[in-house]
Design a protein around this motif. Sequence first.
Motif: not given
Lengths: 382, 175
Positions: B62, B127, B130-135, B137, B139
């Motif tokens: 991240r 990824r 959702d994983e990409t969005a999480d990394l 930061g 939506s």
Amino acid sequence: MTRFRDELQLIAAQAPEVDLAERAVRGARRWKAATFGSALASLVATALAATVLITTPGGATMSGEIANVLPASGVDPAAYAYYDFCGREWDYRKNTKTFGKECAQWRLVTRTGGSFRMPEALSVYTEQTPDNYMNTGGPLEISSDGKRVAYYSEKDQKFAVRDLADGRIWLTPQTVTRETMVKNGMVLVLSPDGRFLGLLGATSSVVDMETGQVTEIPEGWRVRRIGNGGSPVVVSDDEDRLGLFDDGKVTPLNKTSEDISELSADGRTLAYLDGEEIKDHIVTRPVDTVVTLDVTTGKILSKAKFTDIPGGFRFPRIGGWHSPTEVMLSDALRDKSWEGKKGAVPTLGEVTYAIDVNTGRIRKLAEHTYKAWAGDLSLPGF
Amino acid sequence: MDPYEGFREFVRGRQHALMRTAYLLTGDAQQAEDLLQTVLMRTARHWRKLMKDGNPEAYVRRALVNEHISWRRRRRAKETLTAQPPEIVHGAGPEDVSLHRMALQRALLRLTPRQRAVLVLRYYEDRSVDETADLLGCSPGTVKSQTSHALGRLRALAPELAELLHDVDPEEVYR
């Protein structure tokens, strides 16, 4: 796994091996000092970036505006030309057909800062299919003296060369339909004085635009550069082997280069970039040398390693001659300043450099930019 | 107790994979090394806490992506002056393969840092949205739109990649 993924894997595999464990620990121990240094560097960098923005020649042009039509005559030499999809986001699957607008036409920017659209020069192929979406628009080339422009004239279904100062327009004898342009595309090559036009399609030819005389290039070869007065004509084959075309036949030059400069004022010297090394199918060293070649004899005239390389200089293309000893290079502009700003639009464009063929010294000349999400840009002599 | 206990082993085990991601993000070996070193230095500072949390690699990845994108990083990258051209290593092999790879490297460098990061995370690290969005930061919707923009710009900037990008399923970005 797609080929795109495969290529990303292969690029990533080129990353050098490093051992950063001890350096990271040492760095963590010196964190306070490092943080202070970084903050200082950041302040200096911001100030320098602001300076660059103020002094950039040919600063970013706002997109989406409808410029005046190019006047019939009396236009100053061109600095560059571009089209920008009206500054809107372009989705080849959905909205290509919506760009048949004045704001999506080729726009010519003069050295004195004038900006004019060229309705007669076909730009975005609005009927392009998603299957052929990479062929996005008609070509436009500017002679290296900036005085003449070559383009596809839709109303004539021919290629045209226009003299910007006196307004004369010459058309090629050959007719090419818009349908053919959309389907297959075409590459144009102008001589430095803009009189001779090279056409690269299914076949290749050189046209003297002032007399209408057409010279066909032998099959298997394509025109790459044309000297003033229509000679010499440098050609290459599918493997980028260079040759000299004269009197209906090609004499190989025993040199290979995918990118060569225009012919110099002496009509016989061209430059190319060299030094690339390949091991096990991987290029282990990029170009680092400028070479000049006498195309009439095939002899190397000079070789010089790059020196004084400006920051950000990475993947140069080679163009026309800036002076008797300097040739122009161009590289894509890498703009990062818009990121994170709401409503901001990227700045696209090219940075030009001059390289001295005797010393290898490189110096930055100018940035030619426009604000857009996608588009095309044409520079004189490239 | 050594505050960096286990850190060196972690770095030596993961640094090659991390370096490859950093190289794709920056397009330049020197900048990739600088980026990864900066992130690892920060990781070392917080190592004991990260070990307690149990997933230091997630933090590093991240941080790698966000540091690459951050304003300060971009400004510093503009300032980098080099005596030698960056060691961009082009793939070769059959002529067209080499040219495609060079064209892709060029085109990737013309994307914005966030667009490049989205493509690297989606298509190199495979990824999910959702994983990409999480990394990143952001939506999932932003990831989808950024992916579309990035692929669109690649297509516009490098027409010669038509064949290469042809089998990237455009609908995949909405997966």
